[in-house]
Design an enzyme around this catalytic site. Structure first.
Site, mmCIF file in Angstrom:
data_model
loop_
_atom_site.group_PDB
_atom_site.id
_atom_site.type_symbol
_atom_site.label_atom_id
_atom_site.label_comp_id
_atom_site.label_asym_id
_atom_site.label_seq_id
_atom_site.Cartn_x
_atom_site.Cartn_y
_atom_site.Cartn_z
ATOM 1 N N ASP A 191 25.718 9.789 3.990
ATOM 2 C CA ASP A 191 24.845 10.912 4.363
ATOM 3 C C ASP A 191 24.895 11.250 5.848
ATOM 4 O O ASP A 191 23.895 11.676 6.427
ATOM 5 C CB ASP A 191 23.389 10.623 3.956
ATOM 6 C CG ASP A 191 23.200 10.539 2.451
ATOM 7 O OD1 ASP A 191 24.148 10.841 1.718
ATOM 8 O OD2 ASP A 191 22.103 10.166 2.018
ATOM 9 N N ARG A 218 33.225 8.942 -3.723
ATOM 10 C CA ARG A 218 33.711 7.571 -3.782
ATOM 11 C C ARG A 218 34.806 7.417 -4.840
ATOM 12 O O ARG A 218 35.772 6.661 -4.651
ATOM 13 C CB ARG A 218 32.543 6.623 -4.044
ATOM 14 C CG ARG A 218 31.595 6.552 -2.864
ATOM 15 C CD ARG A 218 30.233 5.960 -3.176
ATOM 16 N NE ARG A 218 29.333 6.240 -2.077
ATOM 17 C CZ ARG A 218 29.182 5.468 -0.992
ATOM 18 N NH1 ARG A 218 29.865 4.339 -0.914
ATOM 19 N NH2 ARG A 218 28.367 5.811 -0.023
ATOM 20 N N ASP A 274 30.376 10.084 3.101
ATOM 21 C CA ASP A 274 30.570 10.429 1.689
ATOM 22 C C ASP A 274 30.113 11.835 1.353
ATOM 23 O O ASP A 274 30.505 12.402 0.330
ATOM 24 C CB ASP A 274 29.889 9.410 0.778
ATOM 25 C CG ASP A 274 28.378 9.351 0.953
ATOM 26 O OD1 ASP A 274 27.835 9.952 1.898
ATOM 27 O OD2 ASP A 274 27.718 8.674 0.131
ATOM 28 N N CYS A 328 27.464 11.373 -3.437
ATOM 29 C CA CYS A 328 28.232 10.169 -3.132
ATOM 30 C C CYS A 328 29.222 9.735 -4.208
ATOM 31 O O CYS A 328 30.386 9.485 -3.909
ATOM 32 C CB CYS A 328 27.290 9.029 -2.789
ATOM 33 S SG CYS A 328 26.009 8.711 -4.005
ATOM 34 N N LYS A 333 27.965 -0.432 -0.788
ATOM 35 C CA LYS A 333 27.648 0.446 -1.907
ATOM 36 C C LYS A 333 28.891 0.762 -2.745
ATOM 37 O O LYS A 333 29.930 1.145 -2.217
ATOM 38 C CB LYS A 333 27.025 1.733 -1.359
ATOM 39 C CG LYS A 333 26.680 2.776 -2.390
ATOM 40 C CD LYS A 333 25.915 3.908 -1.725
ATOM 41 C CE LYS A 333 25.840 5.144 -2.574
ATOM 42 N NZ LYS A 333 25.099 6.239 -1.904
ATOM 43 N N LYS A 384 23.805 18.036 2.120
ATOM 44 C CA LYS A 384 24.134 17.271 0.919
ATOM 45 C C LYS A 384 23.706 18.012 -0.357
ATOM 46 O O LYS A 384 22.707 18.724 -0.355
ATOM 47 C CB LYS A 384 23.444 15.906 0.975
ATOM 48 C CG LYS A 384 23.688 14.999 -0.218
ATOM 49 C CD LYS A 384 22.951 13.674 -0.027
ATOM 50 C CE LYS A 384 23.108 12.758 -1.226
ATOM 51 N NZ LYS A 384 22.425 11.454 -1.022
ATOM 52 N N HIS A 411 21.568 6.358 4.167
ATOM 53 C CA HIS A 411 20.910 6.770 2.933
ATOM 54 C C HIS A 411 19.416 6.464 3.013
ATOM 55 O O HIS A 411 18.992 5.560 3.737
ATOM 56 C CB HIS A 411 21.536 6.035 1.750
ATOM 57 C CG HIS A 411 21.211 6.605 0.416
ATOM 58 N ND1 HIS A 411 20.020 6.350 -0.241
ATOM 59 C CD2 HIS A 411 21.918 7.423 -0.405
ATOM 60 C CE1 HIS A 411 20.007 6.976 -1.395
ATOM 61 N NE2 HIS A 411 21.150 7.644 -1.528
#
Length: 598
Positions: free
Chosen positions: A39, A80, A334, A76, A138, A389, A229
């Site tokens: 983020d 990823r 991300d 995200c 993560k 986002k 995050h």
């Protein structure tokens, strides 16, 4: 026998210092470190125009190449998936996230919300080339052991299976999950106390890289920070550093960030910008509201600086081992900055927040708090772009990318690459740079859809895509198609009007001037190309009335409602017993009063 053992032990002690001095990677191939932030906005890194102290990332930027036109997904998991595989998200099986996918799409081709078995991860491809692979932080690409990192080419992995977690305590984001799910090598694990997430992640990475199982092999480390995050949290010293820094508000910060990006050569001077409808007038806020929001932004900056410091500690460890120069570093975020504010998402979410978190202004960013920056500052962190986002606007998709290989003079140190680049390009680029692109793969493997960015790293080419080559994208109905300098984009409510728009994102990166009416042929042609992409990748239309924020709340409520009610049953039982007891006493007194009445 005892004498033989003593002789063996003495000999081992004599030669072990020699072993310790040998480089961990004796293969000649470069190591790889991917640093994935969570983020971060385009200008959150100092080298991209921001005011936050990120000296170690800035140093990598000066030793490497910065990308001014690099794009990811708006959330995200799809990013990823594409970073791990080099394959577009729907083809990789992650057409949407578990938290935002509509129930009608679950289980449909491309919508498994985990990496499918047709794609190979970068770790699997590098494993075939002799690499030792570790992942820390993560994951968010599957809960079952078959979907976790150990099953996808990683030799060691400490993985958070959800979208986020607390940074100081072994507990979940209480507004989304009922429990936290960390695993180590696919086994459930409780994190050691006390800890801070960024420090823990680097500690574990260093420990994994010191594992004797490496045996001189090159390594690939996927380092996935929780910073920044929700919940935004940072050590006290970092919070103190930014106290009072953001009193002027998000409008002033947005202007400063845009100027900073231009001053560093990433964008043209004074790019046009739009004001998001979700961005309130800072001057109209009460002094208490301004203090709260400025404190939240200070916590964001503190968390970013804390993460950067841990990156510096990893770099120092690699230098001490003699492995720094022969390591390829990749840094990216991300997606764009997070605009959500769980405190204002509805009555049930508000109850969860108040039940589990300390919301006092003076506790923002500290253990036990739930701190978020909200849409106003999120828009500023994405300056000069529109959106943040979740959106398909540039503020949601365009993020910082740094690629550095300190010991390789072919990479032009300090260079800015301006051509269009995409997260699917990272895997094929690293495979090319390491010489692992030719490693054998199963015939059934989904082909990589990204491009090798090596010509952009060396300056041999400004772009790796032809001017008329389309690049499609979709997530939760928010969609885009890139072609040359142009971008076709659509955002569903509440982020947009659900209509297609056309922008020249090279001359107008802020997406301020819609060219649809001025360029009708291009507009129609790009819509046709988007339709072809959507058909080829199996993109599904969103159900009528779908809203990503509403879907998040619906899933969170379904997961949390029963556990929250069960938590309340002792209080409810006590209240019921009190009411029954009170009624019994009242009736008994009435009977007594009647018996003694004259």
């Amino acid at each position: 026998m005892r004498r033989l053992w003593l002789v063996f032990a003495a000999g081992l002690a004599a030669v072990s210092p020699v072993w310790a001095q040998q480089p961990a990677n004796s293969s000649g191939r470069p190591n790889i470190v991917i640093i994935l932030a969570d983020d971060w906005g385009f200008t959150d890194v100092g080298a991209f125009g921001g005011e936050i102290a990120t000296p170690h990332l800035d140093a990598l930027a000066l030793e490497g190449v910065r990308f001014a036109n690099f794009h990811v997904a708006g959330s995200c998991s799809p990013t990823r998936a594409m970073l791990q595989t080099g394959v577009r998200s729907h083809r990789a099986g992650v057409g949407n996230m578990p938290e935002t996918i509509p129930p009608q799409h679950r289980g449909q081709p491309g919508y498994g919300t985990t990496l499918n078995t047709r794609v190979l991860t970068l770790a699997q491809r590098l494993e075939a080339a002799g690499y030792y692979n570790v992942l820390v932080g993560k994951w968010h690409l599957g809960m079952d052991p078959a979907d976790q990192p150990r099953a996808r080419g990683y030799h060691r992995a400490l993985a958070l299976l959800q979208s986020g977690a607390d940074n100081f305590e072994n507990k979940p984001i209480h507004v989304l999950y009922n429990e936290v799910k960390w695993t180590e090598d696919s086994q459930p694990v409780v994190l050691p106390a006390p800890f801070y997430s960024s420090t823990l992640i680097v500690d574990k990475t260093i420990a994994y890289l010191d594992d004797p199982a490496r045996r001189g092999r090159p390594f690939y480390a996927s380092i996935n920070f929780l910073a920044n995050h929700i919940p935004i949290q940072a050590p006290d010293a970092d919070l103190a550093r930014y106290a009072g820094r953001y009193r002027e508000g998000w409008d002033a910060l947005r202007q400063a960030r845009a100027r900073g990006a231009a001053a560093r050569g990433l964008l043209a001077p004074e790019p046009a910008m739009v004001r998001m409808k979700s961005t309130a007038d800072w001057a109209a806020l009460t002094p208490a509201e301004q203090t709260q929001r400025a404190g939240a932004m200070a916590a964001h900056a503190a968390m970013a600086t804390a993460m950067d410091r841990e990156v510096g500690r990893l770099i120092a460890a690699l230098k001490a081992r003699g492995e720094y120069d022969n390591t390829i570093f990749v840094f990216l975020s991300d997606n764009g900055p997070e605009p959500s504010d769980p405190v204002n998402l509805g009555t049930f979410e508000r109850m969860n927040v108040e039940a589990f978190y300390d919301l006092r202004v003076e506790r923002q960013g500290r253990p036990g708090s739930l701190t978020v920056i909200g849409a106003g500052f999120a828009s500023a962190l994405a300056a000069p772009f529109r959106g943040y986002k979740f959106t398909a606007s540039e503020g949601g998709l365009r993020v910082p990318l740094i690629v550095a290989w300190p010991g390789n003079p072919q990479l032009q140190a300090g260079r800015i690459a301006r051509g269009l680049a995409h997260v699917t390009d990272i895997a094929p680029t690293l495979l090319a740079l390491t010489g692992a692109a030719g490693a054998p793969t199963p015939a059934r493997a989904e082909p990589i859809t990204g491009k090798d960015l090596s010509p952009m790293l060396t300056g041999a080419a400004e772009t790796v895509r032809a001017p008329d080559e389309p690049l499609g994208y979709e997530l939760s109905g928010n969609a885009a198609l890139f072609e040359g300098d142009y971008k076709l984009v659509r955002n569903l409510p509440p982020y947009g009007d659900g209509q297609w728009h056309l922008y020249d994102i090279v001359r107008d990166p802020g997406e301020t001037t819609d060219l649809a009416a001025r360029e009708p042929q291009l507009f129609a042609a790009m819509q046709a190309k988007y339709a072809a992409y959507a058909k080829a990748d199996g993109v599904l239309a969103m159900p009528a009335g779908y809203s990503a924020p509403d879907q998040i709340i619906a899933y969170a409520t379904a997961e949390l409602l029963v556990p929250r009610l069960l938590m309340l049953w002792p209080y409810a039982l006590g209240l019921a017993l009190a009411l029954v007891g009170g009624a019994w006493l009242w009736r008994r007194r009435r009977r007594t009063a009647r018996r003694i009445a004259p």
